[in-house]
Each structure stands twice: as structure tokens, then as C-alpha cells.
Design an enzyme around this catalytic site. Structure first.
Site, PDB file in Angstrom:
ATOM      1  N   ASN A 238     -45.842 -20.801  -7.764  1.00  0.00           N
ATOM      2  CA  ASN A 238     -44.383 -20.724  -7.846  1.00  0.00           C
ATOM      3  C   ASN A 238     -43.957 -19.447  -7.141  1.00  0.00           C
ATOM      4  O   ASN A 238     -43.915 -18.377  -7.729  1.00  0.00           O
ATOM      5  CB  ASN A 238     -43.954 -20.712  -9.317  1.00  0.00           C
ATOM      6  CG  ASN A 238     -42.445 -20.803  -9.496  1.00  0.00           C
ATOM      7  OD1 ASN A 238     -41.686 -20.548  -8.566  1.00  0.00           O
ATOM      8  ND2 ASN A 238     -42.010 -21.141 -10.693  1.00  0.00           N
TER       9      ASN A 238
ATOM     10  N   ARG B 269     -44.383 -24.989  -5.672  1.00  0.00           N
ATOM     11  CA  ARG B 269     -42.940 -25.143  -5.857  1.00  0.00           C
ATOM     12  C   ARG B 269     -42.242 -24.894  -4.524  1.00  0.00           C
ATOM     13  O   ARG B 269     -42.516 -23.916  -3.836  1.00  0.00           O
ATOM     14  CB  ARG B 269     -42.439 -24.133  -6.887  1.00  0.00           C
ATOM     15  CG  ARG B 269     -40.920 -24.081  -7.009  1.00  0.00           C
ATOM     16  CD  ARG B 269     -40.455 -22.694  -7.387  1.00  0.00           C
ATOM     17  NE  ARG B 269     -39.013 -22.586  -7.512  1.00  0.00           N
ATOM     18  CZ  ARG B 269     -38.348 -21.442  -7.402  1.00  0.00           C
ATOM     19  NH1 ARG B 269     -38.989 -20.314  -7.168  1.00  0.00           N
ATOM     20  NH2 ARG B 269     -37.036 -21.416  -7.522  1.00  0.00           N
TER      21      ARG B 269
ATOM     22  N   HIS C 202     -33.465 -25.527  -9.577  1.00  0.00           N
ATOM     23  CA  HIS C 202     -34.118 -25.480 -10.899  1.00  0.00           C
ATOM     24  C   HIS C 202     -34.458 -26.866 -11.427  1.00  0.00           C
ATOM     25  O   HIS C 202     -34.613 -27.067 -12.631  1.00  0.00           O
ATOM     26  CB  HIS C 202     -33.229 -24.764 -11.935  1.00  0.00           C
ATOM     27  CG  HIS C 202     -32.821 -23.385 -11.553  1.00  0.00           C
ATOM     28  ND1 HIS C 202     -31.518 -22.944 -11.655  1.00  0.00           N
ATOM     29  CD2 HIS C 202     -33.532 -22.347 -11.074  1.00  0.00           C
ATOM     30  CE1 HIS C 202     -31.436 -21.683 -11.252  1.00  0.00           C
ATOM     31  NE2 HIS C 202     -32.654 -21.300 -10.891  1.00  0.00           N
TER      32      HIS C 202
ATOM     33  N   LEU D 268     -30.469 -20.781 -17.817  1.00  0.00           N
ATOM     34  CA  LEU D 268     -29.716 -19.529 -17.694  1.00  0.00           C
ATOM     35  C   LEU D 268     -30.676 -18.365 -17.521  1.00  0.00           C
ATOM     36  O   LEU D 268     -31.327 -17.927 -18.464  1.00  0.00           O
ATOM     37  CB  LEU D 268     -28.841 -19.307 -18.940  1.00  0.00           C
ATOM     38  CG  LEU D 268     -27.904 -20.451 -19.336  1.00  0.00           C
ATOM     39  CD1 LEU D 268     -27.085 -20.073 -20.554  1.00  0.00           C
ATOM     40  CD2 LEU D 268     -26.998 -20.849 -18.172  1.00  0.00           C
ATOM     41  N   GLY D 269     -30.781 -17.896 -16.289  1.00  0.00           N
ATOM     42  CA  GLY D 269     -31.588 -16.727 -15.983  1.00  0.00           C
ATOM     43  C   GLY D 269     -30.815 -15.854 -15.027  1.00  0.00           C
ATOM     44  O   GLY D 269     -29.587 -15.920 -14.978  1.00  0.00           O
TER      45      GLY D 269
ATOM     46  N   GLY E  38     -30.819 -16.304 -11.945  1.00  0.00           N
ATOM     47  CA  GLY E  38     -30.194 -17.450 -11.308  1.00  0.00           C
ATOM     48  C   GLY E  38     -29.914 -18.455 -12.417  1.00  0.00           C
ATOM     49  O   GLY E  38     -30.698 -18.561 -13.356  1.00  0.00           O
TER      50      GLY E  38
ATOM     51  N   ARG F 127     -25.114 -13.191  -8.292  1.00  0.00           N
ATOM     52  CA  ARG F 127     -24.405 -14.188  -7.489  1.00  0.00           C
ATOM     53  C   ARG F 127     -23.069 -14.520  -8.132  1.00  0.00           C
ATOM     54  O   ARG F 127     -22.954 -14.618  -9.347  1.00  0.00           O
ATOM     55  CB  ARG F 127     -25.241 -15.459  -7.352  1.00  0.00           C
ATOM     56  CG  ARG F 127     -26.573 -15.277  -6.660  1.00  0.00           C
ATOM     57  CD  ARG F 127     -27.332 -16.579  -6.619  1.00  0.00           C
ATOM     58  NE  ARG F 127     -28.702 -16.402  -6.145  1.00  0.00           N
ATOM     59  CZ  ARG F 127     -29.765 -16.988  -6.673  1.00  0.00           C
ATOM     60  NH1 ARG F 127     -29.619 -17.805  -7.714  1.00  0.00           N
ATOM     61  NH2 ARG F 127     -30.969 -16.778  -6.177  1.00  0.00           N
TER      62      ARG F 127
ATOM     63  N   ASP G 266     -28.851  -7.241 -15.338  1.00  0.00           N
ATOM     64  CA  ASP G 266     -29.669  -7.603 -16.501  1.00  0.00           C
ATOM     65  C   ASP G 266     -28.786  -7.688 -17.741  1.00  0.00           C
ATOM     66  O   ASP G 266     -28.141  -6.712 -18.130  1.00  0.00           O
ATOM     67  CB  ASP G 266     -30.768  -6.561 -16.699  1.00  0.00           C
ATOM     68  CG  ASP G 266     -31.835  -7.010 -17.691  1.00  0.00           C
ATOM     69  OD1 ASP G 266     -31.461  -7.491 -18.778  1.00  0.00           O
ATOM     70  OD2 ASP G 266     -33.027  -6.866 -17.382  1.00  0.00           O
ATOM     71  N   ALA G 267     -28.768  -8.860 -18.379  1.00  0.00           N
ATOM     72  CA  ALA G 267     -27.911  -9.078 -19.544  1.00  0.00           C
ATOM     73  C   ALA G 267     -28.236  -8.131 -20.690  1.00  0.00           C
ATOM     74  O   ALA G 267     -27.360  -7.802 -21.498  1.00  0.00           O
ATOM     75  CB  ALA G 267     -28.026 -10.523 -20.018  1.00  0.00           C
TER      76      ALA G 267
ATOM     77  N   GLY H 121     -34.656 -17.224 -18.771  1.00  0.00           N
ATOM     78  CA  GLY H 121     -34.618 -15.885 -19.343  1.00  0.00           C
ATOM     79  C   GLY H 121     -33.535 -15.639 -20.372  1.00  0.00           C
ATOM     80  O   GLY H 121     -33.811 -15.258 -21.517  1.00  0.00           O
ATOM     81  N   LEU H 122     -32.274 -15.865 -20.003  1.00  0.00           N
ATOM     82  CA  LEU H 122     -31.179 -15.686 -20.956  1.00  0.00           C
ATOM     83  C   LEU H 122     -31.163 -16.814 -21.970  1.00  0.00           C
ATOM     84  O   LEU H 122     -30.986 -16.586 -23.170  1.00  0.00           O
ATOM     85  CB  LEU H 122     -29.833 -15.644 -20.225  1.00  0.00           C
ATOM     86  CG  LEU H 122     -29.303 -14.285 -19.779  1.00  0.00           C
ATOM     87  CD1 LEU H 122     -30.116 -13.766 -18.598  1.00  0.00           C
ATOM     88  CD2 LEU H 122     -27.836 -14.393 -19.398  1.00  0.00           C
TER      89      LEU H 122
ATOM     90  N   GLU I 247     -33.453 -18.664 -23.191  1.00  0.00           N
ATOM     91  CA  GLU I 247     -34.525 -18.629 -24.189  1.00  0.00           C
ATOM     92  C   GLU I 247     -34.450 -17.405 -25.095  1.00  0.00           C
ATOM     93  O   GLU I 247     -34.848 -17.479 -26.267  1.00  0.00           O
ATOM     94  CB  GLU I 247     -35.892 -18.625 -23.490  1.00  0.00           C
ATOM     95  CG  GLU I 247     -36.193 -19.882 -22.702  1.00  0.00           C
ATOM     96  CD  GLU I 247     -37.422 -19.719 -21.817  1.00  0.00           C
ATOM     97  OE1 GLU I 247     -38.262 -18.831 -22.100  1.00  0.00           O
ATOM     98  OE2 GLU I 247     -37.544 -20.470 -20.825  1.00  0.00           O
TER      99      GLU I 247
ATOM    100  N   GLU J   7     -42.270 -24.574 -15.653  1.00  0.00           N
ATOM    101  CA  GLU J   7     -42.276 -25.189 -14.332  1.00  0.00           C
ATOM    102  C   GLU J   7     -43.696 -25.355 -13.802  1.00  0.00           C
ATOM    103  O   GLU J   7     -44.011 -26.352 -13.135  1.00  0.00           O
ATOM    104  CB  GLU J   7     -41.445 -24.341 -13.371  1.00  0.00           C
ATOM    105  CG  GLU J   7     -39.965 -24.320 -13.711  1.00  0.00           C
ATOM    106  CD  GLU J   7     -39.196 -23.245 -12.965  1.00  0.00           C
ATOM    107  OE1 GLU J   7     -38.372 -23.611 -12.114  1.00  0.00           O
ATOM    108  OE2 GLU J   7     -39.427 -22.045 -13.232  1.00  0.00           O
TER     109      GLU J   7
END
Length: 398
Positions: A8, A89, A178, A207-208, A210, A239, A281-282, A329-330, A332, A384
Site C-alpha cells: 500500500n 494498491r 478509498h 475519515l482520516g 484524507g 484539502r 492533525d485533529a 484515523g479519525l 476509528e 485495506e
């Protein structure tokens, strides 16, 4: 038994997992990061151990060479001859690929042709493929496309309202991204629900850094938020997602920007980073929210609102929704983001969420809705690499 390596690769990274199939046993995993920068990092995990090497990784070919040498040096395999196949991928498969395929020269040529639509990714994917092909000339290779799962969309969902000739001559349309992740969590959610995915309507939220949201009816995609490229859709880490196109023309004139400069701003300086002025980064933004930072608060509310708008629209398009899944990422790990989105949807979608359980659902499979909820809401970590290995094994009859 067969050994399959799932690859990947991103624009500056390469993640991998070596599987023993059909048991789906992970023999090792790892990643090369900061490819092309002055100093990169190579990490490999196996037998409960983790080895990290800081080293120059000038290109993806070097990353592949380090990966393969580590497999034997660490004793994970005795010889590279033990590897039976590699699954790769590929971000952009365009209109050519509605499913994973065994690689031949025609497939390679089409992926190269589509590099214009994914200039940071498709060329890197091909470099990795060629490096594996050179090191392991006897094995089979499979390409697994991020866009393939979305190819079931109808033209009312994938076409843009621009001159039709752009679609016919230049392939301008919505492709999404995705797809491998959306497909995995769709199938996994159905399994956890003890239902047939062919009989379920679902909204999956990847939700990551990207991010994309997908509407799935009876196992097939009917709409997805990303567009021609991963720049479209909801707000992301750096983005912008969907905006009024006039903003682009107006600000190019105001700031005297070239198209390439504007591309950098919209892809790398917008989104959470652009609005907050803090980070993409959230976690950093949430720390600022906790301290009362107004722009951080605006950022998380704007992010949630953008997601709510898309999910709400897909809910209406589906007619009814059996389940909603959060992943990546977000999705999960960030219960704050999930809570903001769900609170904005609970009345319209008749959700009944256990918000205490939501706080605990970090990086693990969990149904966070109560039995009376009209829609089941799940947190499911994506995989993935496993989907890549499964498709590779199936196509090569391993």
C-alpha cells in the site's frame, strides 16, 4: 499455504503486510515513511518485536529493497522464493477497472495513462511494482484499485454538470477513492450484524487525513464524496474539499497565483490546517478546542457540518439506511469527531447513540448505537491490506 505481500504505497510512504493465506495470518507488517526526504524511517513488526531504522529513503525502489532484505535478515522467511504473490494498491483506475486484476503490460500502460489524475500516487505505485517485479521475477502480481468499488455508480452520480465532451474526451467524472476501505468495512459490518451485505443499505465514513463518505445500496456504491481526484468531497486535513469554483478564479487573480500554486494551497494548505491555523492533525486541534481556541472550535464544527451535509444527503438518496460505519484515523479513534457528527444527525436519522460507549470505542470494533436506534452505528477499523491479500489470492488461485 501461500505467502502474499500486500503493498500500500502513498506519495511518500509504503505500508506492507506479509500474509500466510488462506489463514489470513499476518507474518509481519511495517512501513517506510518520509520517502524522498533527507531522512526517512523504516519500521517492521514481527513476532511481537518492532524494529525502527532511520535512514535515507530517496525513492520507492529503495523502500522496496529495504523491505525485502529485512524479511530475510529478520528471519521472517528464509528466502524470497517463499513469496508467492504481491498485491498492490493503486489509487486511480479510472473507467478501465471495476475490479482487481492480474497485472500485464496493458494494465501497466493504463495505470501510467491515468497518472495525470493521480500524479502523486500512480507513478509511485508503478515504481513499487517494477521494483518487486525485478526482485521477484517469478511471482504473480495483482492491482487492487481504490476507484474500483465505486464503478457501480450511475451517471447521475458520477457525472459533473460541465460540457459532456469533457467526459467523453478527457474522462472528467467522479471516481472516488478509498474504495478498498469502504468495501472492507461494508462487508465486515454486514458480517458483524449477521446480515447479507447484498440486502443492506449502508453509509460508510472513511475519515482520516484524507476523507470520503460513500452510500452503498445492496453491496453496491450509488454515490461517493470524492470527485475526479481526492481533493473533492468533504473537508480534510489539508484539502479543502468541495468549494465554489469561483473562489479559485477570484483568489488566483487577487494573489496573482499560477494554477500550480493554487493546487498546492487547496491540497496542502487548506482544510483543518487552513481554517485552524494550528495543524492538520485533529488531535492538535482538539487540544486547542479544550483550551477555548475560537478558530479550533470553528474548525471542528465546520468539519462536522460538512460531513453531516453529505451523510444526510446520502440517507435521503438511499431511502432507508440499515447501518453507518466510521473508519480510518479519525473515524476509528476520535470520539469527539464522531459525537459532533452523530449529534447533528440523530434527530433526522432517528439515531439512539450510547455516547459513553462512543468515548470508549477507540480503535476497536464496536456498535455504539442502542437497540432502539433506527440505524445501527459502528466503529470498524479498516484493513485495506487484508482486502488486497484476499483479492490477490482469489485471482491467482492461491
Amino acid at each position: 499455504m501461500s505467502k502474499i505481500i500486500s503493498v500500500n504505497s502513498g506519495s511518500s510512504s509504503l505500508k506492507f503486510q506479509l500474509y500466510e493465506m488462506p489463514q489470513e495470518k499476518v507474518l509481519c507488517s511495517g512501513q517506510a515513511e518520509r520517502i524522498g526526504q533527507q531522512l526517512g524511517t523504516f519500521t517492521i513488526k514481527y513476532n511481537g518485536e518492532k524494529k525502527v531504522t532511520n535512514m535515507p529513503i530517496p525513492d520507492h525502489k529503495t523502500a522496496v529493497q529495504k523491505l525485502l532484505s529485512s524479511l530475510t535478515e529478520c528471519g521472517i522467511i528464509k528466502s524470497l522464493d517463499e513469496i508467492d504473490a504481491a498485491g498492490h494498491r493503486i489509487v486511480q483506475g479510472g473507467p478501465y477497472f471495476g475490479k482487481s486484476v492480474i497485472v500485464d503490460q496493458d494494465v501497466v500502460d493504463k495505470v501510467q495513462e491515468l497518472a495525470e489524475l493521480a500524479p502523486l500516487h500512480n507513478p509511485a505505485h508503478l515504481v513499487c511494482y517494477e521494483a518487486f517485479k525485478e526482485a521477484l521475477p517469478k511471482i504473480g502480481h495483482v492491482f487492487v484499485f481504490d476507484t474500483a468499488f465505486h464503478q457501480t455508480m450511475g451517471p447521475e452520480s458520477y457525472l459533473f454538470p460541465v460540457p459532456y465532451n469533457w467526459y467523453k474526451e478527457y474522462k472528467i467524472r467522479r471516481y472516488g477513492a478509498h474504495g478498498t476501505s469502504h468495501k472492507y468495512v461494508n462487508r465486515r459490518a454486514a458480517e458483524l450484524m449477521n446480515k447479507d451485505y447484498h440486502k443492506l443499505n449502508m453509509i460508510t465514513c472513511h475519515l482520516g487525513n484524507g476523507a470520503s463518505i460513500t452510500a452503498i445500496r445492496n453491496g453496491m456504491v450509488i454515490n461517493t464524496s470524492m470527485g475526479l481526484t481526492p481533493l473533492g468531497g468533504i473537508m480534510m486535513g489539508t484539502r479543502c474539499g468541495d468549494i465554489d469554483p469561483t473562489v479559485v478564479f477570484y483568489m488566483m487573480k487577487k494573489l496573482n497565483l499560477t494554477p500550480d500554486q493554487m493546487d498546492v494551497i487547496l491540497n496542502k494548505e487548506s482544510g483543518m490546517l487552513g481554517v485552524s491555523g494550528i495543524s492538520s492533525d485533529a488531535r492538535d486541534i482538539q487540544n486547542a478546542v479544550n483550551k477555548g481556541d475560537e478558530r479550533a472550535i470553528l474548525t471542528v464544527n465546520l468539519y462536522a457540518n460538512r460531513a453531516i451535509n453529505v451523510i444526510g444527503g446520502y440517507f435521503m438518496q438511499l431511502g432507508h439506511c440499515d447501518a453507518m460505519v466510521f473508519t480510518a484515523g479519525l473515524g476509528e479513534n476520535d470520539w469527539h469527531t464522531r459525537e459532533r457528527i452523530l449529534k447533528g444527525l440523530e434527530e433526522g436519522m432517528h439515531l439512539d447513540i450510547d455516547y459513553d460507549l462512543n468515548m470508549q470505542a477507540v480503535g476497536k470494533e464496536c456498535c455504539i448505537s442502542r437497540p432502539d436506534s433506527a440505524v445501527q452505528v459502528w466503529v470498524i477499523p479498516t484493513d485495506e491490506e487484508l482486502m488486497i491479500a484476499r483479492d490477490t489470492a482469489a485471482l491467482l488461485h492461491l
